[in-house]
Design a protein around this motif. Sequence first.
Motif, PDB file in Angstrom:
ATOM      1  N   LYS A  32      52.880  53.142 -19.995  1.00 58.58           N
ATOM      2  CA  LYS A  32      52.002  54.081 -19.468  1.00 58.58           C
ATOM      3  C   LYS A  32      51.092  52.823 -19.682  1.00 58.58           C
ATOM      4  N   THR A  33      50.508  52.394 -21.194  1.00 55.86           N
ATOM      5  CA  THR A  33      49.904  51.103 -21.540  1.00 55.86           C
ATOM      6  C   THR A  33      49.586  49.663 -20.351  1.00 55.86           C
ATOM      7  N   TRP A  34      50.928  49.606 -20.019  1.00 54.12           N
ATOM      8  CA  TRP A  34      50.771  48.208 -19.426  1.00 54.12           C
ATOM      9  C   TRP A  34      51.198  48.831 -17.873  1.00 54.12           C
ATOM     10  N   ALA A  35      51.221  49.587 -17.469  1.00 54.71           N
ATOM     11  CA  ALA A  35      50.971  50.248 -15.868  1.00 54.71           C
ATOM     12  C   ALA A  35      48.992  50.350 -15.698  1.00 54.71           C
ATOM     13  N   THR A  36      48.452  50.704 -16.870  1.00 60.40           N
ATOM     14  CA  THR A  36      47.329  51.347 -17.133  1.00 60.40           C
ATOM     15  C   THR A  36      46.561  49.946 -16.633  1.00 60.40           C
ATOM     16  N   THR A  37      47.015  48.691 -17.412  1.00 61.19           N
ATOM     17  CA  THR A  37      46.228  47.204 -17.672  1.00 61.19           C
ATOM     18  C   THR A  37      46.603  47.371 -16.501  1.00 61.19           C
ATOM     19  N   VAL A  61      35.628  54.060  -1.876  1.00 61.89           N
ATOM     20  CA  VAL A  61      36.912  54.316  -1.551  1.00 61.89           C
ATOM     21  C   VAL A  61      38.252  53.753  -2.937  1.00 61.89           C
ATOM     22  N   LEU A  62      37.301  52.387  -3.288  1.00 65.37           N
ATOM     23  CA  LEU A  62      38.772  51.377  -3.937  1.00 65.37           C
ATOM     24  C   LEU A  62      38.318  52.539  -5.409  1.00 65.37           C
ATOM     25  N   ALA A  63      36.589  52.877  -5.363  1.00 65.12           N
ATOM     26  CA  ALA A  63      36.483  54.295  -6.698  1.00 65.12           C
ATOM     27  C   ALA A  63      37.352  55.410  -6.753  1.00 65.12           C
ATOM     28  N   LEU A  64      37.969  56.051  -5.680  1.00 63.93           N
ATOM     29  CA  LEU A  64      38.467  56.634  -4.928  1.00 63.93           C
ATOM     30  C   LEU A  64      40.052  56.821  -5.419  1.00 63.93           C
ATOM     31  N   LEU A  65      40.638  55.654  -4.784  1.00 64.91           N
ATOM     32  CA  LEU A  65      42.096  54.600  -5.542  1.00 64.91           C
ATOM     33  C   LEU A  65      42.360  54.967  -6.306  1.00 64.91           C
ATOM     34  N   VAL A  66      41.452  54.530  -7.486  1.00 63.66           N
ATOM     35  CA  VAL A  66      42.051  53.658  -8.706  1.00 63.66           C
ATOM     36  C   VAL A  66      41.715  55.008  -9.508  1.00 63.66           C
ATOM     37  N   MET A  67      41.053  56.224  -9.309  1.00 67.07           N
ATOM     38  CA  MET A  67      41.108  57.598 -10.059  1.00 67.07           C
ATOM     39  C   MET A  67      42.706  58.582  -9.000  1.00 67.07           C
ATOM     40  N   ILE A  68      42.736  58.501  -7.946  1.00 67.74           N
ATOM     41  CA  ILE A  68      44.206  59.040  -7.441  1.00 67.74           C
ATOM     42  C   ILE A  68      44.619  58.945  -8.138  1.00 67.74           C
ATOM     43  N   VAL A  69      45.426  57.222  -8.180  1.00 61.30           N
ATOM     44  CA  VAL A  69      46.538  57.102  -9.323  1.00 61.30           C
ATOM     45  C   VAL A  69      46.972  56.686 -10.218  1.00 61.30           C
ATOM     46  N   GLY A  70      45.666  56.405 -10.688  1.00 63.78           N
ATOM     47  CA  GLY A  70      45.204  56.059 -12.591  1.00 63.78           C
ATOM     48  C   GLY A  70      45.573  57.355 -13.055  1.00 63.78           C
ATOM     49  N   GLY A  71      44.903  58.986 -12.161  1.00 66.59           N
ATOM     50  CA  GLY A  71      44.970  60.255 -12.588  1.00 66.59           C
ATOM     51  C   GLY A  71      46.331  60.640 -12.410  1.00 66.59           C
ATOM     52  N   SER A  72      47.459  60.000 -11.834  1.00 69.59           N
ATOM     53  CA  SER A  72      48.745  60.895 -11.317  1.00 69.59           C
ATOM     54  C   SER A  72      49.904  60.686 -11.683  1.00 69.59           C
ATOM     55  N   ARG A  73      49.666  60.088 -13.713  1.00 75.82           N
ATOM     56  CA  ARG A  73      50.377  60.037 -14.561  1.00 75.82           C
ATOM     57  C   ARG A  73      50.912  61.221 -14.930  1.00 75.82           C
TER      58      ARG A  73
END
Length: 78
Positions: A32-37, A61-73
């Motif tokens: 999870k740490t590596w994926a977030t980095t 759009v980029l900020a929304l994508l980062v929040m969706i992908v980063g928040g899906s853990r």
Amino acid sequence: MTAAALAVYAAVPALALAETSDVGQNLGEEIKTWATTLLLGVAALVSIPVLAKRDINGGLVLALLVMIVGGSRSPPTR
């Protein structure tokens, strides 16, 4: 020799019933740490052209994508 074999067979169930360790939990935290980095690093590189063009829509759009992908853990299991 028979007594030694019986002692080994008697010890095997004790090993099978031994308490488990947190290897899987620790490995999951490391991944999870590596994926977030990596996610934040790629997002930073992709945002350079967006910032250079001053493209507000692209940035949102980029900020929304980062929040969706980063928040899906998944949440912690403890």
